[in-house]
Structure formats: C-alpha cells, structure tokens
Design a protein around this motif. Structure first.
Motif, short mmCIF file in Angstrom:
data_model
loop_
_atom_site.label_atom_id
_atom_site.label_comp_id
_atom_site.label_asym_id
_atom_site.label_seq_id
_atom_site.Cartn_x
_atom_site.Cartn_y
_atom_site.Cartn_z
N ARG A 153 4.39 0.40 2.62
CA ARG A 153 5.12 -0.88 2.64
C ARG A 153 5.31 -1.37 4.07
N GLU A 160 4.96 5.99 0.35
CA GLU A 160 5.07 4.60 -0.13
C GLU A 160 5.79 3.74 0.90
N PRO A 208 0.00 -0.91 -6.63
CA PRO A 208 0.42 -0.23 -7.87
C PRO A 208 1.02 -1.17 -8.90
N PRO A 226 -7.46 -2.63 -2.10
CA PRO A 226 -7.25 -2.12 -3.46
C PRO A 226 -6.10 -2.88 -4.11
N GLU A 274 -3.56 4.44 -4.83
CA GLU A 274 -2.67 3.45 -5.46
C GLU A 274 -2.42 3.82 -6.92
N ALA A 318 2.16 -2.93 5.18
CA ALA A 318 1.96 -4.26 4.59
C ALA A 318 2.87 -5.29 5.24
N GLN A 319 4.12 -4.89 5.51
CA GLN A 319 5.04 -5.83 6.14
C GLN A 319 4.58 -6.17 7.55
N GLN A 351 0.06 6.53 -6.96
CA GLN A 351 1.41 6.05 -6.70
C GLN A 351 2.17 5.75 -7.99
N GLY A 402 0.18 -7.11 6.88
CA GLY A 402 -0.26 -7.92 5.74
C GLY A 402 -1.07 -7.14 4.72
N HIS A 403 -1.46 -5.92 5.05
CA HIS A 403 -2.23 -5.13 4.09
C HIS A 403 -1.72 -3.70 4.07
N ARG A 404 -1.59 -3.13 2.85
CA ARG A 404 -1.03 -1.79 2.73
C ARG A 404 -1.90 -0.73 3.40
N TYR A 405 -3.21 -0.94 3.43
CA TYR A 405 -4.10 0.03 4.07
C TYR A 405 -4.66 -0.51 5.39
N PRO A 447 9.80 -6.09 0.01
CA PRO A 447 8.72 -6.42 0.93
C PRO A 447 7.70 -5.28 1.03
N GLY A 448 6.44 -5.65 1.09
CA GLY A 448 5.40 -4.66 1.31
C GLY A 448 4.84 -4.02 0.06
N THR A 449 5.32 -4.41 -1.14
CA THR A 449 4.75 -3.81 -2.35
C THR A 449 3.38 -4.37 -2.67
N THR A 450 3.09 -5.55 -2.19
CA THR A 450 1.81 -6.16 -2.53
C THR A 450 1.23 -6.88 -1.32
N PRO A 451 -0.08 -6.88 -1.17
CA PRO A 451 -0.67 -7.67 -0.09
C PRO A 451 -0.72 -9.16 -0.44
N ARG A 473 14.93 5.23 -6.72
CA ARG A 473 14.21 4.20 -5.98
C ARG A 473 13.23 3.45 -6.86
N PRO A 493 7.60 8.57 -7.43
CA PRO A 493 8.94 8.04 -7.68
C PRO A 493 9.09 6.53 -7.63
N TYR A 494 8.40 5.85 -6.70
CA TYR A 494 8.66 4.41 -6.55
C TYR A 494 8.22 3.61 -7.76
N TYR A 495 7.19 4.07 -8.48
CA TYR A 495 6.68 3.26 -9.60
C TYR A 495 6.90 3.94 -10.94
N ASP A 497 9.88 -7.47 -9.11
CA ASP A 497 10.18 -6.70 -7.90
C ASP A 497 9.73 -7.50 -6.69
#
Lengths: 251, 534
Positions: free
Chosen positions: B310, B306, A221, A218, A126, B313-314, A129, B317-320, A26-30, A14, A133-135, A23
C-alpha cells in the motif's frame, strides 16, 4: 509459544470491510484510466498515442479505454493530454463466453484452485493476499484448495505458455462438474505484452471456457475478490467496466 | 565498473598481454576503462578462462550467445569484486560452425548457461555432461532453435505429440527406492515447476528440477522492438523485482548512449529499489513462517507485506512499482509530502519487523525447523557462483551494491554487507531480516541527502552499441545484456537473473535432508520461477 498466543489476541482486526462497505483505504488499488472527454479529436488522439500497448482509442473527442489491454504503466496520466483516473477496483466482468454465475449452492462455499501458466510472480502474490489478514476471503466462504479434484473454480494466471497448455487442460479436466474458470490478470485475458508469440497462444479462453475476467496488471486483491463475488452472484458488475473490457465485442 | 582501488589490477591488460599473448588477441580497453574485451579461439578458451578465474580471481557473470550474419558469437562476461575492469572474452565462430568446448567443468556457474544455449541456439558444447531437454520440453520439435534469426517469434509453435510413456530417468537403483514427482501443478498457490525427488524412504537422495514451464521467450520477443516496448516486458516478466530489472535494463541502455542519469533520478531509483527489496523480503519471510505453520508470525509479516504494498501504491501509484524507472532516470518527481509519507511508512515497517525478529529468535519450535537444515557450504556456494541472500548466508560476499557500486550507491553506500557463516535456513532468515533493516536505513539516508534537480534526461536517440547492465536485485545479482541496432531498436536482450543462477544450487540444500523439509527448503531459498524461466 504462549507469547505468540497473546500477540495474536492483542492484534487488532485489519480485515477489509468490503463487500459490506466499499473500502477506500489508500493504496489498495492502482486504479484505472477511464474514458476521458478532450477539447478536440486531436488531443484525444494524443492521449491515445501515449499508450504503449494501444489500450486507448480516440473516438471523436473522447479517448476510450480497453481495460483488458492496459498494463498500468501510468504513462497516460503523466503526459500532457492526461487521462482521467478512477481509484476503484470492482471492475471484474462475467459471461465472457462461458456459463453464467454459480447459483445459490455455491454462494457461500467455494473451493478455488490456482494454476499459474506463465504469469509474473506479482499476480500470484496478489491472489495469496486474499488468504491473508487484510483481505481474508475465508470469512466469505472462499477457500484455496490443493487439488483440482476438490475445486469448483479454476483461477488461471499467465499467458498460457506452450509448456503449460497440457497441464492446464489436464487440471481443468480433473475438476468435477459444475466448474467455473476465472482469468486473473491481463496476461490471462489477452496475453498482454507476451502475446501473440511462439510460446503463448494468448488468451486462456482459447483453451478452456472462461466465466469471469479480472483485468489488471496485476489486479489488486479487491478486484480478484470482486471477481469471485460476481461469479457467486453476490456482487453486481459495473456496466462501465463491461463496456471498457470489450467483452461484447469478443462474443 | 567502479573506481580502481587495487593498483595491481590496473595492469590486467598488460599481464594478459604478457601471460596470455599467444592465446588471446585484439585486447581492447574501453574508453572509460571499465571494460576489457579480448578475443580467443574456441580451442584455447578453457585456458584463458582458467587463467582469469584461478589466477586473477574473476567471477563469471553471464554467457551471451548471438547469431550474427557472419557466424555465431559467444561472449563470456566476467567481473571482479572491488576491483578492475570487467572482462569480456569473445569466441567467434565462422560460417555454420556451432561447436565450442564446454568450460562448465572448470567454472560450474556456466553449466546452465551452456544448456540454455544448446536448446535456444543449437550450439554444441563438447565435454558437457548433460545437454538437451532444458528450456524446451518434449513437446518441442527437435532441431528447431527459437533464438536463431530465421525463427519467427510471432508464429505459434506447432507442438509435437508427446510420447505417453515418457517418464523421468531414475538414477537411484537400490531396492525400495522410488521417485516422487512434484509439479508442475502442486498444492498451494505456487508457481509452475517440477521437481523429481528420489528417495529410499526418509531422506531425499537426489533432487532433479525441471524448469521453463513458464518460458515466455521474452528474449526472443524483445528482438526488433523499441526500447520502451522491451522495458514493459522486462518490468513484467518477474513482477516482484520489477524495479531491479527495469533499472538493469535502463542502465545498459544508458551505458550504450553514454548518458549520465541526473543525481536526483539515481537517488529515486535507489529508494524504489530498496522499497521493493523490503516488500520482497517480507513476502519471503511470510512464506518461511507459513512453511512451518507459524500462524501468528506469518500473519504479522503478511500485514507488513500488505502495508508495504500500500505504501508503494500511495507513493508511486502502483503496488509493485511498475512504471517508475524509465531510460534516463525515473518517470516522475516526488513532492516533499510524498517523500515524508514514504519516510514515515518505512520507519513503521522497520520497527514492526524488528519486534517480530526479536520474538522469532526465541521461538524454539520455529528455529528447530531451520537450524542445521538445508546447509549450503561456503565452498559449494563459491563453486556454483551463487548470488544474493543465499550466497551471503554462506559468507560468500556477492553484494554488487558494495563490490561494484552503481548509481546512487556510490554516494550513499550500504553500511555493511549482511553476512552469516552457517549457510543453513536460519542463516538465510537472519540475512533477510538484516537486509530489511539495512534497506530501511539506506532509504532514510538517501531521503536525507536527496539532491535537487531534474529526475530524468530529455528523451534522445540511442546509438547502436552493446552493454551489460547490472543491479543487485532483491534475490541477487542480475545482468542484462542489451544490443541496440542502427535503427534504435533492441537487437539482442539477454536476461541473467539471480533465480536462474541460484536454482542451479538448490539441489545442494535439498539433497540429504528429510522429505518433509522440502517445502521449508523451498521457502528458505525463496526463488522465483517467473524470474528464472523468463
């Protein structure tokens, strides 16, 4: 125990394709707010007024963003004068008063020591993370080390509380030369919502020289990974992030 | 603060008048019937508390000290699970008086609250066994108390030179005994705290923790700020339970303003809180597996953690999940497709967690490290007033979602409280897994019964007043005391967090167990230092 072996072998890979490819899962970054052009100066000022931490500034009819102050409260995208939003993560910037990049010897082997000087738990999660595994930053030659004596890089999170100031200095002094410092998260860069105060002197750079800043509240990752890659000279920083983090002004 | 279920508790006001008439005065019931306020003198405080705790089975919630122009005011807040109004016992000191008798010998949960008030307000609690050097460390100048009104919150503190000969006091004096200091900077990506382990070789005989390395003074910084500014800090002082703390703070503000959040807003707050709980428990379980060197299961949980980040966030809009909760409801509405995405994501996560749990239950090398290790007996959990999954693993019922339902939990109750009786590490793991499944279930039910309508009230001025907002945060009960001044700004904020409550009981698990079990104990307690240090 054999069952676990099979379970591990059967799991699919993964790990992110970054830095070889970008990358876009979806959802890896705000994401982050970016400079937005409005119809007139009044509307740009309205957008700036939406920001509770004054990270947005109206210059003529454009609203500019200081990413090192942004706390990702998302109020600027929910208002009537909405800011543009960009879902990238490569926003780390280098040369924040410290030395430059590490050079060839450390490109693919870097030991990192994390020190928490009063951050919220999220930014540490973070960083953790990255070793998950993901990063999986190990594939890039980056490792977390338990002691500052073996560390090349000190990752600092949090607004440097008064009680952690001595510990931070001692940890930094215990590291062998050459050494570099990454300030992770806006608490470490500017003190953010917790500074200035009686307990926090604000930025880490007030205490020890900082080489790379990773803004975010924050930072995801991938942004921290980008910071490590910028430090080792394996990735370029983007000029736009440089302009929005206000590094030039501080120099 | 729920509907009164036990008729006998209806007359706590009458019985208080009857039995405590000569001790307490000014007994007042709030209009909603949810709060009973009473005043008492410092010298009769212990008897009033003893009556409340022993006779009426009330539990201690928090101690709020305030430095008012007329003199210091100490409010002891109590609540009773499943019944009755909350009780506030006030002790008002006149002029410069700062001395109050300690009640921590009788109600141990008050212990750290008193130590904290001693450091921050300069109070003296007579009869307390150990005061001093708690929040403020040796760098701090003696006699300066940051929570006093005359102290400047923004001026940097001038540090005192630390005596280089300073060392912790050893209690164990047998031959061969030594003290092992851990922290504040220690291996792995850990938060900053210090633990002194006293040992004669194999077993930890005494464990003395030292916290507040991360003390940021959130409560002081909140004074004279606007509600929205304080909300930013409340959300960010402990990022892993942002929704819970933001909700507790907003609930306090809403109680002061006497406003009711629209049902859809309440339901979305519940969904956010439970999503946060799932992610938070995954992170604890991952640490637990890491601590025993179980690589494959910890990687499995890391993946789930993780994925839940995600998903957050989806969805928001924010992971936390920052910026979700705001005073009067939630900041934004969600479309049907966004809710469906959440629903599918939760189903997948719960399914993966269930499969992993089944495997772990039959892995003896894993279970051997947790069974019978770090035992917190039920009586001790009750004595120290522990909260959250740790208390529930010792069959101490503390879940505020069930025992004092708030928000949408009143319409969509939690099916059953996850309780275990052994109180060891394995019981805590079972409670965490059970709560993940319960949270997934309650999100599904809330999504199925999601009311229509607005998600937020229009912005309005908040009148002056005070209130205690509470939630069941992922780590346990959190109480936020908020007082709003005439100009609509926050005058006093007191955060009583589950980590602060539970670290007080951590020595129960760590003492008398083998040295090498210490990291496992830390992981199975799963407490946050950011949350306790504030």
């Amino acid at each position: 125990m054999f069952g676990w072996f099979l379970r591990g072998a059967a799991s699919r890979i993964r790990t992110t394709t970054y830095p070889h490819q970008s990358d876009s899962s979806p959802g890896t970054t705000p994401g982050r707010p970016v400079a937005t052009a409005f119809a007139d100066g009044q509307e740009a000022q309205r957008a700036a007024d939406m920001c509770p931490v004054r990270a947005i500034r109206a210059v003529d009819s454009t609203a500019e963003v200081d990413l090192s102050r942004c706390v990702h409260c998302l109020s600027c995208v929910r208002g009537t004068a909405a800011m543009k939003w960009k879902n990238d993560y490569n926003w780390a910037v280098s040369g924040c008063g410290g030395t430059t990049t590490t050079g060839r010897a450390f490109r693919k082997s870097l030991s990192i020591r994390l020190i928490d000087t009063g951050s919220c738990d999220a930014v540490i999660q973070e960083v953790k993370q990255l070793a998950k595994p993901y990063y999986n930053m190990h594939k890039l030659g980056f490792f977390i080390t338990p002691t500052p004596r073996q560390a090349d890089v000190l990752m600092v999170t949090g607004p440097v509380t008064s009680h952690m100031r001595l510990a931070l200095k001692k940890t930094y002094d215990a590291m062998p030369d050459p050494k570099w410092v990454i300030a992770v998260g806006n608490c470490a860069i500017s003190g953010c919502v917790f500074a200035p105060s009686f307990m926090s002197g604000g930025a880490v750079s007030n205490i020890i020289p900082v080489d790379v800043q990773v803004p975010g509240c924050p930072p995801p990752p991938l942004a921290i990974l980008h910071g490590l890659l910028v430090l080792t000279g394996r990735e370029q920083e983007i000029d736009e992030a440089r302009a929005t983090t206000g590094v030039e002004e501080k120099k | 603060m729920n509907q009164r279920t036990h008729p006998t508790d209806d007359n706590i006001m009458i019985s208080m008048l009857k039995e405590l008439g000569d001790i307490v005065s000014n007994i007042l019931e709030s209009e909603s019937g949810r709060l009973l306020a009473a005043a008492c003198r410092a010298d009769t405080l212990s008897s009033a508390v003893a009556w409340l705790v022993d006779r009426r089975k009330y539990r201690f919630a928090t101690l709020v000290v305030q430095a008012l122009p007329s003199g210091d005011l100490l409010d002891y807040w109590f609540y009773k699970p499943d019944a009755g109004p909350w009780v506030k016992l006030s002790v008002r000191l006149s002029g410069q008086a700062r001395t109050v008798p300690s009640i921590s010998e009788h109600v141990h949960a008050v212990d750290w609250h008193e130590r904290q008030a001693e450091d921050l307000f300069g109070m003296t609690f007579t009869g307390h066994p150990k005061l001093g050097d708690f929040v403020l460390h040796e760098e701090w100048r003696e006699g300066v108390n940051p929570m006093r009104p005359e102290f400047d919150a923004v001026k940097p503190m001038v540090e005192k030179e630390v005596d280089p000969r300073w060392h912790p006091e050893k209690i164990l004096r047998t031959p061969g005994a030594f003290l092992m200091p851990i922290g504040p900077v220690y291996s792995d990506c850990a938060e900053s705290a210090q633990f002194f382990l006293e040992t004669v070789g194999e077993d930890v005989v005494r464990m003395i923790p030292r916290f507040f390395f991360k003390y940021r003074g959130v409560e002081k910084l909140a004074e004279h700020r606007s509600i929205l500014d304080v909300l930013l800090m409340v959300e960010r002082f402990s990022g892993t339970s942002a929704v819970a703390h933001a909700t507790a703070f907003c609930r306090a503000v809403e109680t002061i303003g006497l406003v009711a959040v629209p049902p859809r807003g309440e339901a979305l707050r519940l969904i956010g809180a439970e999503l946060e709980r799932i992610r938070h428990h995954f992170s604890l379980l991952s640490d637990i597996c890491h601590s025993t060197g179980m690589v494959v299961p910890s990687a499995d949980i890391d993946v789930m953690e993780e994925e839940s980040l995600r998903l957050s966030a989806q969805w928001s809009g924010h992971r936390y999940l920052y910026g979700l909760v705001s005073p009067g409801g939630v900041a934004r509405d969600f479309s049907t497709s966004e809710l469906a995405l959440l629903s599918n994501g939760i189903t997948g996560l719960a399914h993966a967690a269930r499969r992993l749990y089944e495997r772990l239950q039959f892995t003896s090398s894993f279970l051997d490290r947790f069974e019978g290790v770090g035992v917190v007996p039920m009586l001790n959990a009750r004595r120290l007033g522990l909260v959250g999954p740790i208390a529930r693993a010792s069959s101490f019922k503390t879940d505020l979602r069930i025992h004092a339902p708030y928000g949408f939990y009143r319409h969509c109750p939690l099916a059953v409280e996850a309780l275990e009786s052994e109180g060891d590490g394995y019981a805590r793991i079972r409670v965490l897994f059970a709560e993940v499944f319960a949270s997934a279930d309650i999100i599904k039910r809330a999504l199925a019964n999601l009311p229509d309508g607005p998600v937020m009230l229009p912005e309005q001025a908040v009148p002056a007043g005070e209130a205690l907002g509470y939630v069941e945060a992922p780590k346990g009960a959190a109480f936020h005391y908020v007082r709003i001044g005439e100009n609509g700004g926050v005058e006093r904020l007191q955060l009583t967090t589950p980590s602060f409550t539970n670290w007080h009981g951590f020595h129960l698990a760590a003492e008398n167990f083998a040295f090498q079990d210490f990291p496992i104990m830390m992981a199975s307690f799963g407490l946050s230092i950011a949350e306790s240090d504030r």
